[in-house]
Design a protein around this motif. Structure first.
Motif, PDB file in Angstrom:
ATOM      1  N   GLU A  16       0.923  -1.132   0.117  1.00 19.66           N
ATOM      2  CA  GLU A  16       0.006  -0.005   0.018  1.00 19.66           C
ATOM      3  C   GLU A  16       1.095   1.026   0.076  1.00 19.66           C
ATOM      4  O   GLU A  16       1.632   1.422   0.904  1.00 19.66           O
ATOM      5  CB  GLU A  16      -0.883   0.257   0.996  1.00 19.66           C
ATOM      6  CG  GLU A  16      -1.909   1.235   1.116  1.00 19.66           C
ATOM      7  CD  GLU A  16      -3.023   0.862   1.953  1.00 19.66           C
ATOM      8  OE1 GLU A  16      -3.018   1.606   3.374  1.00 19.66           O
ATOM      9  OE2 GLU A  16      -4.119   0.199   1.729  1.00 19.66           O
ATOM     10  N   SER A  17       0.729   2.082  -0.824  1.00 17.57           N
ATOM     11  CA  SER A  17       1.646   3.254  -1.291  1.00 17.57           C
ATOM     12  C   SER A  17       0.932   4.404  -0.485  1.00 17.57           C
ATOM     13  O   SER A  17      -0.454   4.337   0.114  1.00 17.57           O
ATOM     14  CB  SER A  17       1.763   3.577  -2.675  1.00 17.57           C
ATOM     15  OG  SER A  17       0.636   4.175  -3.061  1.00 17.57           O
ATOM     16  N   PRO A  62      -3.176   6.529  -3.976  1.00 20.39           N
ATOM     17  CA  PRO A  62      -4.274   5.767  -3.757  1.00 20.39           C
ATOM     18  C   PRO A  62      -3.954   4.193  -4.454  1.00 20.39           C
ATOM     19  O   PRO A  62      -4.693   3.388  -4.329  1.00 20.39           O
ATOM     20  CB  PRO A  62      -5.326   6.594  -4.627  1.00 20.39           C
ATOM     21  CG  PRO A  62      -4.626   7.471  -5.152  1.00 20.39           C
ATOM     22  CD  PRO A  62      -3.405   7.752  -4.476  1.00 20.39           C
ATOM     23  N   VAL A  63      -2.887   4.176  -5.396  1.00 26.99           N
ATOM     24  CA  VAL A  63      -2.676   2.905  -5.868  1.00 26.99           C
ATOM     25  C   VAL A  63      -1.725   2.155  -5.316  1.00 26.99           C
ATOM     26  O   VAL A  63      -0.561   2.425  -4.577  1.00 26.99           O
ATOM     27  CB  VAL A  63      -1.921   3.561  -7.508  1.00 26.99           C
ATOM     28  CG1 VAL A  63      -1.747   2.173  -8.279  1.00 26.99           C
ATOM     29  CG2 VAL A  63      -3.099   4.117  -8.164  1.00 26.99           C
ATOM     30  N   LEU A 121      -3.654  -4.779  -9.455  1.00 29.32           N
ATOM     31  CA  LEU A 121      -3.529  -3.281  -8.923  1.00 29.32           C
ATOM     32  C   LEU A 121      -4.940  -2.991  -7.930  1.00 29.32           C
ATOM     33  O   LEU A 121      -5.978  -3.315  -8.376  1.00 29.32           O
ATOM     34  CB  LEU A 121      -3.680  -2.478 -10.195  1.00 29.32           C
ATOM     35  CG  LEU A 121      -2.505  -2.436 -11.003  1.00 29.32           C
ATOM     36  CD1 LEU A 121      -2.579  -1.750 -12.258  1.00 29.32           C
ATOM     37  CD2 LEU A 121      -1.217  -2.130 -10.306  1.00 29.32           C
ATOM     38  N   THR A 122      -4.586  -2.159  -7.002  1.00 30.00           N
ATOM     39  CA  THR A 122      -5.564  -1.828  -6.071  1.00 30.00           C
ATOM     40  C   THR A 122      -5.750  -0.416  -6.170  1.00 30.00           C
ATOM     41  O   THR A 122      -4.708   0.449  -6.430  1.00 30.00           O
ATOM     42  CB  THR A 122      -5.356  -2.072  -4.630  1.00 30.00           C
ATOM     43  OG1 THR A 122      -4.230  -1.610  -4.368  1.00 30.00           O
ATOM     44  CG2 THR A 122      -5.562  -3.749  -4.554  1.00 30.00           C
ATOM     45  N   TYR A 123      -6.910   0.380  -5.855  1.00 26.34           N
ATOM     46  CA  TYR A 123      -6.998   1.635  -6.046  1.00 26.34           C
ATOM     47  C   TYR A 123      -7.828   2.090  -4.528  1.00 26.34           C
ATOM     48  O   TYR A 123      -9.124   1.530  -4.581  1.00 26.34           O
ATOM     49  CB  TYR A 123      -8.035   2.320  -7.207  1.00 26.34           C
ATOM     50  CG  TYR A 123      -8.082   3.558  -7.190  1.00 26.34           C
ATOM     51  CD1 TYR A 123      -6.891   4.340  -7.772  1.00 26.34           C
ATOM     52  CD2 TYR A 123      -9.091   4.377  -6.614  1.00 26.34           C
ATOM     53  CE1 TYR A 123      -6.797   5.668  -7.662  1.00 26.34           C
ATOM     54  CE2 TYR A 123      -9.101   5.967  -6.655  1.00 26.34           C
ATOM     55  CZ  TYR A 123      -8.097   6.521  -7.388  1.00 26.34           C
ATOM     56  OH  TYR A 123      -7.986   7.997  -7.112  1.00 26.34           O
ATOM     57  N   ARG A 124      -7.531   2.706  -3.602  1.00 29.42           N
ATOM     58  CA  ARG A 124      -8.056   2.996  -2.525  1.00 29.42           C
ATOM     59  C   ARG A 124      -9.043   4.252  -2.679  1.00 29.42           C
ATOM     60  O   ARG A 124      -8.464   5.201  -3.268  1.00 29.42           O
ATOM     61  CB  ARG A 124      -6.920   3.440  -1.336  1.00 29.42           C
ATOM     62  CG  ARG A 124      -7.374   3.296  -0.077  1.00 29.42           C
ATOM     63  CD  ARG A 124      -6.268   3.721   1.122  1.00 29.42           C
ATOM     64  NE  ARG A 124      -5.387   4.927   0.841  1.00 29.42           N
ATOM     65  CZ  ARG A 124      -4.174   4.525   0.254  1.00 29.42           C
ATOM     66  NH1 ARG A 124      -3.724   3.667  -0.091  1.00 29.42           N
ATOM     67  NH2 ARG A 124      -3.585   5.752  -0.028  1.00 29.42           N
ATOM     68  N   LEU A 125     -10.185   4.206  -2.137  1.00 32.76           N
ATOM     69  CA  LEU A 125     -11.224   5.165  -2.505  1.00 32.76           C
ATOM     70  C   LEU A 125     -11.478   6.159  -1.337  1.00 32.76           C
ATOM     71  O   LEU A 125     -12.197   6.889  -1.289  1.00 32.76           O
ATOM     72  CB  LEU A 125     -12.490   4.241  -2.829  1.00 32.76           C
ATOM     73  CG  LEU A 125     -12.447   3.378  -4.062  1.00 32.76           C
ATOM     74  CD1 LEU A 125     -13.894   2.558  -4.178  1.00 32.76           C
ATOM     75  CD2 LEU A 125     -12.241   4.153  -5.298  1.00 32.76           C
ATOM     76  N   ARG A 153      -5.950   6.986   3.415  1.00 31.23           N
ATOM     77  CA  ARG A 153      -5.323   6.091   4.155  1.00 31.23           C
ATOM     78  C   ARG A 153      -5.526   6.175   5.848  1.00 31.23           C
ATOM     79  O   ARG A 153      -5.435   5.222   6.452  1.00 31.23           O
ATOM     80  CB  ARG A 153      -3.867   5.991   3.876  1.00 31.23           C
ATOM     81  CG  ARG A 153      -3.265   4.563   4.308  1.00 31.23           C
ATOM     82  CD  ARG A 153      -1.749   4.434   3.679  1.00 31.23           C
ATOM     83  NE  ARG A 153      -1.039   3.771   4.328  1.00 31.23           N
ATOM     84  CZ  ARG A 153       0.183   3.351   4.358  1.00 31.23           C
ATOM     85  NH1 ARG A 153       0.721   4.040   3.267  1.00 31.23           N
ATOM     86  NH2 ARG A 153       0.920   2.821   5.027  1.00 31.23           N
ATOM     87  N   TYR A 158     -11.866   0.216  -1.353  1.00 30.88           N
ATOM     88  CA  TYR A 158     -11.178  -0.087  -2.368  1.00 30.88           C
ATOM     89  C   TYR A 158     -11.532  -0.813  -3.793  1.00 30.88           C
ATOM     90  O   TYR A 158     -12.379  -1.537  -3.405  1.00 30.88           O
ATOM     91  CB  TYR A 158      -9.621  -0.769  -1.709  1.00 30.88           C
ATOM     92  CG  TYR A 158      -9.776  -2.190  -1.597  1.00 30.88           C
ATOM     93  CD1 TYR A 158      -9.547  -3.315  -2.388  1.00 30.88           C
ATOM     94  CD2 TYR A 158     -10.200  -2.567  -0.156  1.00 30.88           C
ATOM     95  CE1 TYR A 158      -9.797  -4.576  -1.760  1.00 30.88           C
ATOM     96  CE2 TYR A 158     -10.227  -3.587   0.449  1.00 30.88           C
ATOM     97  CZ  TYR A 158     -10.017  -4.745  -0.610  1.00 30.88           C
ATOM     98  OH  TYR A 158     -10.394  -6.134  -0.058  1.00 30.88           O
ATOM     99  N   LEU A 174     -10.303  -3.242  -7.166  1.00 33.88           N
ATOM    100  CA  LEU A 174      -9.144  -4.031  -7.786  1.00 33.88           C
ATOM    101  C   LEU A 174      -9.404  -4.394  -9.264  1.00 33.88           C
ATOM    102  O   LEU A 174     -10.277  -4.591  -9.555  1.00 33.88           O
ATOM    103  CB  LEU A 174      -8.654  -5.256  -6.821  1.00 33.88           C
ATOM    104  CG  LEU A 174      -9.477  -6.140  -6.661  1.00 33.88           C
ATOM    105  CD1 LEU A 174      -9.308  -7.284  -7.411  1.00 33.88           C
ATOM    106  CD2 LEU A 174      -9.701  -6.586  -5.142  1.00 33.88           C
TER     107      LEU A 174
END
Length: 154
Positions: A49-50, A53-54, A73-77, A80, A87, A89
């Motif tokens: 987890e960066s 958001p990606v 690939l994940t995208y946090r909505l 953090r 999220y 994916l």
């Protein structure tokens, strides 16, 4: 359960590793003759987890007597620093059994609930499609695993 707004700006700026393990039910949406009901699944993954958001993850799941492996690939909505983080994916990989390996596409969404600094619960739904499998093969081509579990990491 800490449902407060955050753990501080310095924690939100870090890139971290996490691991998850979960169990659930798999619905067969197309194919899978004889396997339409009562399919359980287990899932394990490691992810990154960066600060943005990606993120990314490597996932393995067993369901329908096959191993489903993908890189997503994940995208946090949500930010953090929130305890509840939805999220989305998207990924690709392979579905394997003793005699066959086929390409796999994955699309999904989930929700993480941070219980403490390093422990979280998650729930996730993944739509997984095997495009190379013929509709007449009798094998599951389109499945919907629903998984809940526990994770370690921020």
């Amino acid at each position: 359960l800490d449902l407060g707004l955050g753990y501080g700006a310095s924690a939100a700026a870090q890139t971290t590793l996490y691991a998850e393990a979960g169990l659930g039910y798999t619905a067969v949406l197309d194919g899978g003759s004889g396997h339409r009901e009562g399919n359980r699944n287990w899932q394990g993954l490691v992810g990154l987890e960066s600060a943005g958001p990606v993120g990314g993850r490597l996932e393995a799941a067993e369901t329908m007597s096959r191993l489903w492996v993908s890189a997503d690939l994940t995208y946090r909505l949500a930010p953090r620093d929130r305890a509840l983080r939805p999220y989305a994916l998207l990924g690709g990989g392979f579905v394997m059994d003793w005699s066959d390996t086929d390409p796999l596409l994955t699309l999904g969404a989930g929700l993480r609930a941070q219980l403490s600094r390093l422990i979280f619960l998650f729930t996730e739904a993944r739509l997984q499609w095997v495009p190379s499998m013929a509709a007449t093969s009798g094998e599951a081509r389109l499945i919907l695993p629903l998984t809940v579990g526990l994770g370690v990491g921020y």
